[in-house]
Design a protein around this motif. Sequence first.
Motif, short mmCIF file in Angstrom:
data_model
loop_
_atom_site.label_atom_id
_atom_site.label_comp_id
_atom_site.label_asym_id
_atom_site.label_seq_id
_atom_site.Cartn_x
_atom_site.Cartn_y
_atom_site.Cartn_z
N LEU A 47 18.58 16.56 60.41
CA LEU A 47 17.99 15.22 60.50
C LEU A 47 16.58 15.23 59.94
N GLU A 48 15.83 16.28 60.27
CA GLU A 48 14.45 16.33 59.80
C GLU A 48 14.40 16.65 58.31
N ILE A 49 15.35 17.44 57.79
CA ILE A 49 15.40 17.69 56.34
C ILE A 49 15.58 16.35 55.63
N SER A 50 16.54 15.56 56.11
CA SER A 50 16.79 14.29 55.42
C SER A 50 15.63 13.33 55.64
N SER A 51 15.05 13.30 56.85
CA SER A 51 13.97 12.35 57.12
C SER A 51 12.75 12.66 56.28
N LEU A 52 12.33 13.94 56.27
CA LEU A 52 11.11 14.28 55.54
C LEU A 52 11.25 13.93 54.07
N SER A 53 12.44 14.22 53.48
CA SER A 53 12.59 13.89 52.06
C SER A 53 12.66 12.38 51.87
N THR A 54 13.20 11.66 52.88
CA THR A 54 13.25 10.20 52.77
C THR A 54 11.84 9.61 52.75
N TYR A 55 10.94 10.13 53.63
CA TYR A 55 9.57 9.61 53.63
C TYR A 55 8.95 9.76 52.25
N ALA A 56 9.15 10.96 51.66
CA ALA A 56 8.57 11.20 50.34
C ALA A 56 9.20 10.27 49.30
N LEU A 57 10.52 10.07 49.38
CA LEU A 57 11.21 9.21 48.41
C LEU A 57 10.70 7.78 48.50
N ILE A 58 10.50 7.28 49.74
CA ILE A 58 10.01 5.91 49.88
C ILE A 58 8.62 5.80 49.29
N ALA A 59 7.78 6.82 49.54
CA ALA A 59 6.40 6.77 49.06
C ALA A 59 6.33 6.76 47.53
N THR A 60 7.39 7.23 46.83
CA THR A 60 7.34 7.21 45.36
C THR A 60 7.36 5.78 44.83
N GLY A 61 7.65 4.80 45.69
CA GLY A 61 7.59 3.41 45.25
C GLY A 61 6.17 2.92 45.07
N ALA A 62 5.17 3.76 45.40
CA ALA A 62 3.77 3.34 45.37
C ALA A 62 3.31 2.94 43.98
N GLY A 63 3.96 3.49 42.93
CA GLY A 63 3.56 3.13 41.58
C GLY A 63 3.74 1.65 41.30
N LYS A 64 4.75 1.05 41.92
CA LYS A 64 5.01 -0.36 41.72
C LYS A 64 4.27 -1.24 42.73
N ASN A 65 4.28 -0.83 43.96
CA ASN A 65 3.64 -1.61 45.01
C ASN A 65 3.05 -0.65 46.03
N LYS A 66 1.74 -0.76 46.26
CA LYS A 66 1.10 0.24 47.12
C LYS A 66 1.55 0.15 48.56
N ARG A 67 2.22 -0.95 48.93
CA ARG A 67 2.69 -1.06 50.31
C ARG A 67 3.80 -0.06 50.62
N ALA A 68 4.36 0.58 49.57
CA ALA A 68 5.35 1.64 49.81
C ALA A 68 4.73 2.76 50.65
N LEU A 69 3.42 3.01 50.44
CA LEU A 69 2.76 4.09 51.17
C LEU A 69 2.70 3.79 52.66
N THR A 70 2.28 2.58 53.01
CA THR A 70 2.20 2.25 54.44
C THR A 70 3.61 2.16 55.03
N ALA A 71 4.58 1.70 54.21
CA ALA A 71 5.96 1.65 54.71
C ALA A 71 6.44 3.06 55.03
N ALA A 72 6.14 4.03 54.12
CA ALA A 72 6.56 5.42 54.35
C ALA A 72 5.84 5.99 55.56
N TYR A 73 4.55 5.65 55.72
CA TYR A 73 3.79 6.16 56.87
C TYR A 73 4.38 5.63 58.18
N ASP A 74 4.66 4.33 58.22
CA ASP A 74 5.24 3.74 59.43
C ASP A 74 6.56 4.40 59.77
N TYR A 75 7.37 4.62 58.72
CA TYR A 75 8.67 5.24 58.95
C TYR A 75 8.48 6.67 59.44
N LEU A 76 7.47 7.37 58.88
CA LEU A 76 7.22 8.75 59.30
C LEU A 76 6.89 8.79 60.79
#
Lengths: 522, 141
Positions: free
Chosen positions: A154-183
């Motif tokens: 679960l943690e392997i998939s979650s940790l990589s998911t947080y990083a994957l969501i944060a890669t959306g930051a190039g388009k919209n910086k709110r991806a970072l806060t979304a990834a943080y909240d999810y983390l």
Amino acid sequence: MASETTHDVAHTAMTLIDQLPVLQILIPLVAAPLLVLLGTKRLSWAITFIASVLAFAVSIALLWLVKDGGFISYELGGWAPPLGIEYRVDAANAFVLLLISGISTVILPFAYTSVRAEIAERHHTLFYSCYLLCLTGLLGVVITGDAFNVFVFLEISSLSTYALIATGAGKNKRALTAAYDYLVMGTIGATFFVIGLGFLYMATGTLNMADIAERIADQGANRTIQAAFAFIIVGMGLKAAIYPLHLWLPNAYTYAPSAVTVFLAATATKAAIYVILRFSFSVFQPEFMFETLTFEYLVLPLALLAMFAASFIAIFQTDLKRLLAYSSLAQIGYMLLGIALMNETGITAAIVHLFNHGITKAVLFMGVGAIVLRTGSSFLYRIQGMGRVMPVTAAAMVVGGLSLIGVPGTAGFISKWVLVQGALEKGWWPIAVLIVLSSLLAVIYVWRMVEILYLSSPVVGADKREAPLTMTIPMVIMAGACVYFGFATDITIGASTTAAQGLLGGTTGMIEVIETATQAGH
Amino acid sequence: MDFDFIIGHLNYWLFIVLMMTGLYIVIAKGNLVKKIVGLNIFQTAVFMFYISIGKVENGTAPIFPMDMNVDPSVAYSNPLPHVLILTAIVVGIATTSLGLALVVRIHEAFGTIEEDDLLKIERDMATREYELHGSAMGGRA
């Protein structure tokens, strides 16, 4: 004991079929660091795709082996359960494995174009590496028969998911806060799950799920087991986005790159729902009063609330991705409702819907991704009239939308039909009425999507071309699957019924399909 | 619930106190780094819980003598929870580092790591999007 086991192994020929359960995990797990070591951007997609195809082939083989109600027990490293870690494949998890690896394989060609458009090129290798780790984690959560192993995967998939969501930051910086909240929320959820496992270990002294189930049945319900159940349901509820625990989901789905949204929406919450199913029925005893009461008086109302509230919120969204994210929350409500019915038909409905909603949401989010490629945005006013210039994409999305509503002839109809049957079987006809009523809310937001796509002229400045073939082919395959599984229900309902029977009956009455090497030696 | 019970379960009480402290920090503090610290305290509480489970009454450290002549009268504590917690510690470190990396990126992108300021920036962004949307859709939305 170790020497005894190795002795047995040495005298038994191991075939590839014996190793299928571990290959399911090993293929993506080994491919992930391989990408980083090779470091070539062109090869990274190809290796990811090959790994995913192989994992898909393995899961087909596994489902084929267990579809008649047997199970496969694989002893990791030759250490016999309950002491060693066991991978246990039965119809329930083979079906979910098939969904996860299948979705991953179909959407990867889509991801190739989408990722190139949305993510900086220097991040591609790491992106696919995270993607493979996420796939490994999700498959691992589903295949393992060891309770603590669930947490690790679960943690392997979650940790990589947080990083994957944060890669959306190039388009919209709110991806970072979304990834943080999810983390933050995801970690709280996972930690609650571990506390629950601690209580289970305290009560039973074992971590093997089948073994825990036996010992719980022997000692009956007590305070420690009740605490374990509460922690596990809340922890997994956070991961599965059960209605009041869903706050991370809309932002994460909206701001993640399109390819990531497709993958997460179709698989991640489904794996969490599977864990809830597995723990509720194969680990804890469904006959326990506290469990029945929890489902009837807590999960059931929350599921109904999700079906209505989330659908209602979806109607008023101005961003198509966010609209679909809220619709996902509502659909999770249907799955929980199936679980809360606590009868065979209800659980069958939950598993069928888990699969059908996975393919339905994959089509819809891929459609959004294709439109984002052409218009650069998923805002409704920016995508007006795109259905006229992207006929294939829009047609696939309409099929997905119909399946979301549950129109006869689509996959979504089948699962809602079984769900209504489950409610009626229990004599809860008001619930059946509510299922139909909440589907009407889905009609409104799906119509809004269709209206925006077709009934207005395209906005100025959009690239007025159909999406490339790498995107339309996966969409057409998935839309075809939505229709196919709306008619050919043998595979979905058949596997789900076997799965539900297995979950309710436990594995005690099951036949083991493959004699693993260590057992063959005895 | 007598005095012995309360003292005898001291580590479990502390586990709950630590857990609640951590959870409170995650919820109440506005600074993103402090939230991560709270998350760490929360996870550490769980480590304490697991290690408490492993303790066997009068048990000694689970290390066999070098000559493997195990005395059956000696009770050993259960080493398994410790091993599990080693895994959980590794997971915790990975979560912390990823969380802090995200905080760094958030600081670069937003110029702040205070939750109130971040929420305000995001609200402003959303309002602007709604206005754009409203005018583009003919003032209805």
